[in-house]
Design an enzyme around this catalytic site. Structure first.
Site, PDB file in Angstrom:
ATOM      1  N   THR A 130       0.850  -1.188   0.000  1.00 53.79           N
ATOM      2  CA  THR A 130       0.000   0.000   0.000  1.00 53.79           C
ATOM      3  C   THR A 130       0.887   1.239   0.000  1.00 53.79           C
ATOM      4  O   THR A 130       2.012   1.212   0.504  1.00 53.79           O
ATOM      5  CB  THR A 130      -0.939   0.023   1.214  1.00 53.79           C
ATOM      6  OG1 THR A 130      -0.177   0.114   2.420  1.00 53.79           O
ATOM      7  CG2 THR A 130      -1.819  -1.219   1.248  1.00 53.79           C
ATOM      8  N   GLY A 131       0.374   2.324  -0.574  1.00 54.87           N
ATOM      9  CA  GLY A 131       1.223   3.499  -0.733  1.00 54.87           C
ATOM     10  C   GLY A 131       2.394   3.196  -1.651  1.00 54.87           C
ATOM     11  O   GLY A 131       3.521   3.633  -1.415  1.00 54.87           O
ATOM     12  N   GLY A 132       2.115   2.458  -2.715  1.00 51.24           N
ATOM     13  CA  GLY A 132       3.196   1.944  -3.554  1.00 51.24           C
ATOM     14  C   GLY A 132       3.512   2.764  -4.787  1.00 51.24           C
ATOM     15  O   GLY A 132       4.318   2.335  -5.611  1.00 51.24           O
ATOM     16  N   SER A 142       4.826   5.912  -4.946  1.00 51.00           N
ATOM     17  CA  SER A 142       5.935   6.868  -4.845  1.00 51.00           C
ATOM     18  C   SER A 142       6.775   6.551  -3.614  1.00 51.00           C
ATOM     19  O   SER A 142       6.396   5.730  -2.776  1.00 51.00           O
ATOM     20  CB  SER A 142       5.404   8.314  -4.756  1.00 51.00           C
ATOM     21  OG  SER A 142       4.664   8.501  -3.564  1.00 51.00           O
ATOM     22  N   GLY A 143       7.924   7.213  -3.526  1.00 54.36           N
ATOM     23  CA  GLY A 143       8.745   7.156  -2.326  1.00 54.36           C
ATOM     24  C   GLY A 143       9.158   5.761  -1.909  1.00 54.36           C
ATOM     25  O   GLY A 143       9.583   4.927  -2.731  1.00 54.36           O
ATOM     26  N   ILE A 144       9.019   5.478  -0.617  1.00 55.59           N
ATOM     27  CA  ILE A 144       9.427   4.195  -0.044  1.00 55.59           C
ATOM     28  C   ILE A 144       8.673   3.036  -0.684  1.00 55.59           C
ATOM     29  O   ILE A 144       9.254   1.997  -1.010  1.00 55.59           O
ATOM     30  CB  ILE A 144       9.221   4.208   1.483  1.00 55.59           C
ATOM     31  CG1 ILE A 144      10.244   5.142   2.142  1.00 55.59           C
ATOM     32  CG2 ILE A 144       9.312   2.805   2.056  1.00 55.59           C
ATOM     33  CD1 ILE A 144       9.971   5.403   3.611  1.00 55.59           C
ATOM     34  N   SER A 156       7.605   4.606  12.348  1.00 52.97           N
ATOM     35  CA  SER A 156       8.450   5.797  12.189  1.00 52.97           C
ATOM     36  C   SER A 156       9.308   5.956  13.434  1.00 52.97           C
ATOM     37  O   SER A 156       8.924   5.520  14.526  1.00 52.97           O
ATOM     38  CB  SER A 156       7.571   7.044  12.012  1.00 52.97           C
ATOM     39  OG  SER A 156       8.307   8.232  12.204  1.00 52.97           O
ATOM     40  N   TYR A 173       0.630  12.448  14.518  1.00 53.85           N
ATOM     41  CA  TYR A 173       1.362  11.510  13.664  1.00 53.85           C
ATOM     42  C   TYR A 173       2.181  10.537  14.504  1.00 53.85           C
ATOM     43  O   TYR A 173       2.145   9.319  14.284  1.00 53.85           O
ATOM     44  CB  TYR A 173       2.275  12.290  12.726  1.00 53.85           C
ATOM     45  CG  TYR A 173       3.164  11.443  11.849  1.00 53.85           C
ATOM     46  CD1 TYR A 173       2.673  10.852  10.691  1.00 53.85           C
ATOM     47  CD2 TYR A 173       4.503  11.233  12.177  1.00 53.85           C
ATOM     48  CE1 TYR A 173       3.483  10.078   9.872  1.00 53.85           C
ATOM     49  CE2 TYR A 173       5.323  10.462  11.369  1.00 53.85           C
ATOM     50  CZ  TYR A 173       4.808   9.887  10.221  1.00 53.85           C
ATOM     51  OH  TYR A 173       5.621   9.110   9.423  1.00 53.85           O
TER      52      TYR A 173
END
Length: 250
Positions: A12-14, A16-18, A137, A150
């Site tokens: 998921t969140g695939g 951009s970025g990490i 994080s 966050y």
């Protein structure tokens, strides 16, 4: 033999970025990858960058019907999941005195609720002996002014890894959280609410707090996640794997 030969991975969140760097690395290691993200255009660009063995499904992890659609595609195309990288996250700056209900809800809807149901809804398709990696994080142990919602959401992610390690141990599914420090991704400038000048100042400040003297690269996070996804980490579960240049360690 590649580390993830013929494995099926969902990220998921695939787009951009990490997430994108990890999807690329997974495919290089032999996996078939399904990536999700909210924006169709970015997903198409990500698929072109990865080039092969990738399926894209647009969706917002905070919307349970979107998650159902993602896993319906996974079931139809692959029938099972070996690796889940629950990476999608959101974080905007809001000091305690100025934070709104909308800020709080968005942070927890994506980082906590979205991640919780991302994992829950994957379980019927999950292979015994698989690997789940959750993006937490360094803020789960650090005090970062302006990022309290966050940081609290990422501390929740850390505890999910502990609890789910025990809940899924009979299926031999390993669950670990991975905690990056500041990474060179577009997110600092595009999702935090900072101006370009403020983002540049924040990047310099973060670098000054890191013993290695620099922000990390997405490819360095991808290497760590690949380790946690592979059999090379077969005796590692329940940990928080810090990939932070020492920022939260010394």
């Amino acid at each position: 033999m590649k580390k993830l030969e013929n494995k099926v991975a969902v990220i998921t969140g695939g787009s951009s970025g990490i997430g994108l760097a990890t999807a690329k690395r997974f495919v290089e290691e032999g996996a078939h990858v399904v990536i999700t993200g909210r924006r169709e255009k970015e997903l198409k660009e990500a698929a072109a960058f990865i080039e092969r063995n990738v399926t894209t499904v647009a969706g917002d992890v905070s919307r349970l019907e979107d998650l159902d659609r993602v896993y319906a595609v996974v079931k139809e195309k692959h029938g099972h999941i070996d690796i889940l990288f629950a990476n999608a996250g959101a974080g905007t700056i809001a000091p305690l005195a100025a934070a709104t209900e909308a800020h709080f809800d968005q942070t927890f809807d994506v980082n906590v609720k979205g991640l919780f149901f991302t994992v829950q809804k994957a379980l019927p398709l999950f292979s015994n002996g698989g690997s789940i990696i959750l993006t937490s994080s360094v803020s789960n142990v650090l005090g970062l002014p302006g990022f309290s919602a966050y940081a609290a959401s990422k501390a929740a992610v850390r505890n999910f890894a502990r609890a789910w390690t025990l809940e899924l141990k009979d299926r031999k599914i390993r669950v670990n959280s991975m905690s990056p420090g500041p990474i060179e991704t577009p997110a600092l400038a595009t999702t935090t609410g900072l101006t370009p000048e403020q983002a540049e100042q924040a990047a310099a400040q973060f670098a000054s707090q890191i013993p290695m003297g620099r922000r990390g690269k997405p490819e360095e996070i991808a290497a760590a996640v690949t380790f946690l996804a592979s059999d090379e980490s077969s005796y590692i579960t329940g940990v928080d794997f810090a990939v932070d240049g020492g920022m939260a360690q010394v």
